[in-house]
Scaffold this active site. Sequence first.
Site, mmCIF file in Angstrom:
data_model
loop_
_atom_site.group_PDB
_atom_site.id
_atom_site.type_symbol
_atom_site.label_atom_id
_atom_site.label_comp_id
_atom_site.label_asym_id
_atom_site.label_seq_id
_atom_site.Cartn_x
_atom_site.Cartn_y
_atom_site.Cartn_z
ATOM 1 C CD1 TRP A 1 -3.371 0.689 0.868
ATOM 2 C CD2 TRP A 1 -1.991 2.399 1.285
ATOM 3 N NE1 TRP A 1 -4.113 1.844 0.849
ATOM 4 C CE2 TRP A 1 -3.286 2.909 1.098
ATOM 5 C CE3 TRP A 1 -0.960 3.292 1.559
ATOM 6 C CZ2 TRP A 1 -3.591 4.265 1.184
ATOM 7 C CZ3 TRP A 1 -1.251 4.644 1.633
ATOM 8 C CH2 TRP A 1 -2.553 5.124 1.450
ATOM 9 C CE1 TYR B 1 -1.150 8.806 -0.171
ATOM 10 C CE2 TYR B 1 1.094 8.911 0.669
ATOM 11 C CZ TYR B 1 -0.150 9.495 0.495
ATOM 12 O OH TYR B 1 -0.385 10.766 0.978
ATOM 13 C CG ASP C 1 -7.539 2.750 -0.060
ATOM 14 O OD1 ASP C 1 -6.708 3.384 0.587
ATOM 15 O OD2 ASP C 1 -8.728 3.097 -0.204
#
Length: 358
Positions: free
Chosen positions: A245, A249, A265
């Site tokens: 994640w 990001y 997410d």
Amino acid sequence: LAPSRLRRAGSVTEAPASGPLRLRLALRPPHDVAAQLDFLRARALAGLERVEDGRYARVVSVDPPAWIAVSATPDGAALQLALHGVPAAALRDVVGRVRRMFDLDADPAAIAAVLAQDARLAPLLDQRPGLRLTGGWDGFELAVRAVIGQQVSVAAARTLSQRLLDRVGDPLPTALQAAGFRSGFPTPAALAAADLGGLGLTGARQRTLTTLAAAVARGELSFAAGQPLADFVRRCTALPGIGPWTAHYLALRALGHPDALPSADVVLQQRLTLDGRRVSAAELEARAEAWRPWRSYAVMQLWRAVPTDDPSSARVPANPTPAGHDRRRTDSEARAGTVHPAPVDEPIVRPAVDQTLP
């Protein structure tokens, strides 16, 4: 003065005697600069950056240190970049960084031509045709702030980041202090050697920051734009405390990569459907194959999507939520909305409802 004129001229030896050098940075409208400024305002660190009067200003890491200010032109067809004390040799790098930070090279028509084929995304594109990626001045700085933001709200992350800046940041010359700036963001080498105790960071966060800084200082991790997404994710996730994640990001924000997809997410999994059903990461990834090579822009649209018809819900959580924490929920806790801390390799978890994504 347009950058193209600078390129044709070959070089610039000095800024105008009357003030900063001003450049007009072209873009393809529509471009929602106001949303980007709102995002940056919510995260701005005092003494390093500020958003006021419709412009973003910050210290830039050139030699010697200087500062810039970015604002929209009245016609909305460009951004104006004011460079205060930026040496001529650094102009190309500074302009490139600002263009990535505000995603000025995006082609809205090309992006919409792909994403509008998805029935869920088409109305979102109509509502926010100018939504762009919002990056940062420096990839390492973004990575540090993303790790600090794990499991806390935007406001708490800002407080913790401010403490780190105040302790480890580089003091600035008097001229920059007179302009309202105090310190530059610490270098990887400085952060790797710093004592991070007493800042309010968990031991795990401190170790991750030290390891991250050391890896960047040694050249093992780069935030250079244009590198393959898979390679960047692999290098990020090789570091303890950084999971997929966080890596995606950072690819989205630090690299400006157009095809990042943090598929774990929770917000994305919930907002992909209109009936409230949460899809799995695998379902999201399968659906997103049709979004390539613009998955990052689909992510931004879904993060900003209004989840209900209630106008008050237009202000969505600032921090997208990775799915890892749900592995530790019981059925009763899920019904009650209780959220356990996510694993340490996942980023920002606890939503701050008073902030918005770009």
